[in-house]
Design a protein around this motif. Structure first.
Motif, short mmCIF file in Angstrom:
data_model
loop_
_atom_site.label_atom_id
_atom_site.label_comp_id
_atom_site.label_asym_id
_atom_site.label_seq_id
_atom_site.Cartn_x
_atom_site.Cartn_y
_atom_site.Cartn_z
N LEU A 122 -45.01 -64.79 1.68
CA LEU A 122 -44.12 -63.81 1.04
C LEU A 122 -42.74 -63.82 1.69
N ARG A 130 -39.77 -62.87 -4.31
CA ARG A 130 -40.49 -61.91 -3.46
C ARG A 130 -40.49 -60.53 -4.11
N THR B 50 -52.36 -60.48 -1.99
CA THR B 50 -50.93 -60.17 -1.87
C THR B 50 -50.73 -58.66 -1.75
#
Lengths: 181, 252
Positions: A122, A130, B50
């Motif tokens: 990331l 991002r 994520t």
């Protein structure tokens, strides 16, 4: 919905519940604690000053994120980060997203990925990618909200998100190629 | 690698975007396509990982506290700044309302006062004995009021005028005694009320005021602490001429 100002309250009532998430988003953008604090502070002050012009019934969360992101883009870090990103990919919005690039099944890839690796990927994503991944995956914004926040149409949201995820997979794959199996 | 159109729809499906029909279509495909199902699973895993990995940074309690204080401090300033024009507008509106109400009340009281005097005038005309002192001589009428009123006044010389003094009587207006003089002009009767001018008794503007009450013409003014009200069905010019004579006598 908690993020919608349908029931119009005071600025604190609406804005402070977003504080931690906005700070997290700011930190991801700036990659620096002090810069993130400055960014959040400036965002809140701008939002407070403009609160009277905020339209009741519209998306307060998207409005706050938009202020933060626009504020970030005016900082030196933001300008530098944004300027370093290739702008070519948003022009072919109508093309369908490309398939995943990894030749190995993603489940196999991800089974070996640590949280730190994801964070590292990331961090290494261009800001443009991002931010959209964070808004979608972390903040769980709808495409409509993301479009409002970033000021782009939904088609662009979809194509940019697809490319951001592809870039992330590539980063993860590259990282794991060098890691012991 | 060949392009699979289904893969383009997987992200939107996993993000919950698209119409119910589109989502159902992808779902149905995933049940029959192991390749796309594995791809979707991988994408979902990445999405979840994520999400977990991205929730990384937390603001310090000190920063949150300082932010809250700054908002409170700035909110007061913004509130005051933003409210200033509204307060000013509200104050102006309030002033206008108060002024309008005051004017209306003043007008209302004035109308009421004139209506009362008009009643007296009409009653006098309808009466068989309209005056208590009957005389065309001002030197008879004026002394008659002595001891009956707490003030004195002058009656004009009418020798060279079309007006004729009929007489006078004591009347009461708002619990105070006053003089009512009756004049004649051709077939018209003209009442002249002379009252002690007390604050708020007949709230009229300074100077001469002309008005019409139920088609009667009225002229009124204040002089030397006395309020004069002249009213009649005669023309405004006639009422004004008599008023001029009275004002001249008052100054002499």
């Amino acid at each position: 919905m908690a993020d919608r100002a349908g029931d119009f309250g005071s600025f604190e009532e609406l804005a402070m519940p977003l504080f931690a998430k906005l700070y997290n988003f700011a930190h991801w953008l700036t990659q620096d604690r002090a810069a993130a604090e400055d960014l959040v502070q400036e965002t809140y002050m701008k939002a407070l000053r403009g609160f009277s012009s905020f339209q009741q019934g519209t998306n307060f969360r998207a409005w706050m994120y938009k202020i933060l992101r626009n504020t970030f883009l005016t900082t030196q870090t933001g300008l530098k980060a944004w300027g370093s990103v290739s702008l070519d990919s948003d022009h072919d919005d109508d093309k369908p997203a490309e398939p995943a690039v990894s030749e190995t099944p993603e489940s196999v890839l991800l089974a070996r990925v640590q949280q730190e690796t994801i964070q590292n990927a990331l961090e290494n994503l261009p800001v443009k990618f991002r931010e959209i991944v964070l808004l979608c995956d972390l903040e769980e914004m709808t495409y409509q909200e993301i479009g409002e926040t970033l000021g782009i149409p939904i088609g662009t949201v979809m194509s940019r998100l697809s490319r951001a995820r592809k870039a992330m997979r590539e980063l993860l794959a590259a990282k794991l190629q060098g890691a012991p199996r | 690698m060949t392009f699979d159109p289904w893969q383009g729809k997987l992200d939107a499906y996993l993000d919950g975007a698209g119409s119910p029909e589109e989502l159902a279509e992808v779902e149905a495909h995933l049940r029959t396509c192991p390749s796309c199902a594995a791809d979707a699973l991988g994408r979902l895993q990445l999405k979840r990982m994520t999400q977990a990995a991205a929730a990384r940074y937390s603001p310090s309690p000190q920063f949150r506290l300082s932010m809250e204080k700054k908002i409170q401090a700035n909110r007061k300033r913004v509130w005051a700044f933003g409210l200033m024009p509204r307060l000013a507008a509200a104050a102006v509106t309030l002033l206008l309302i108060v002024a309008s109400v005051a004017l209306w009340m003043r007008h209302s009281v004035r109308e009421q006062a004139l209506a009362e005097l008009l009643d007296l005038h009409v009653a006098t005309m309808a009466s068989a004995n309209p005056v208590d002192v009957i005389s065309t001589d001002r030197h008879t009428v004026k002394p008659w009021f002595q001891g009956k009123l707490p003030f004195t006044f002058n009656i004009p010389e009418l020798q060279n005028s079309p007006f004729k003094l009929v007489g006078g009587r004591v009347m009461y207006f708002r619990h105070s005694p006053g003089a009512q003089l009756l004049f004649e002009l051709r077939n018209h009767q003209i009442s002249v009320f002379i009252l002690q001018d007390q604050p708020g008794m007949i709230p009229l503007t300074m100077g001469v005021t002309k008005a019409r009450e139920l088609a009667f013409n009225v002229e009124t003014w204040s002089e030397s602490g006395l309020r004069y009200v002249v009213m009649s069905d005669a023309s405004p010019a006639d009422v004004h001429d008599l008023s001029e004579l009275l004002r001249a006598a008052g100054r002499s």
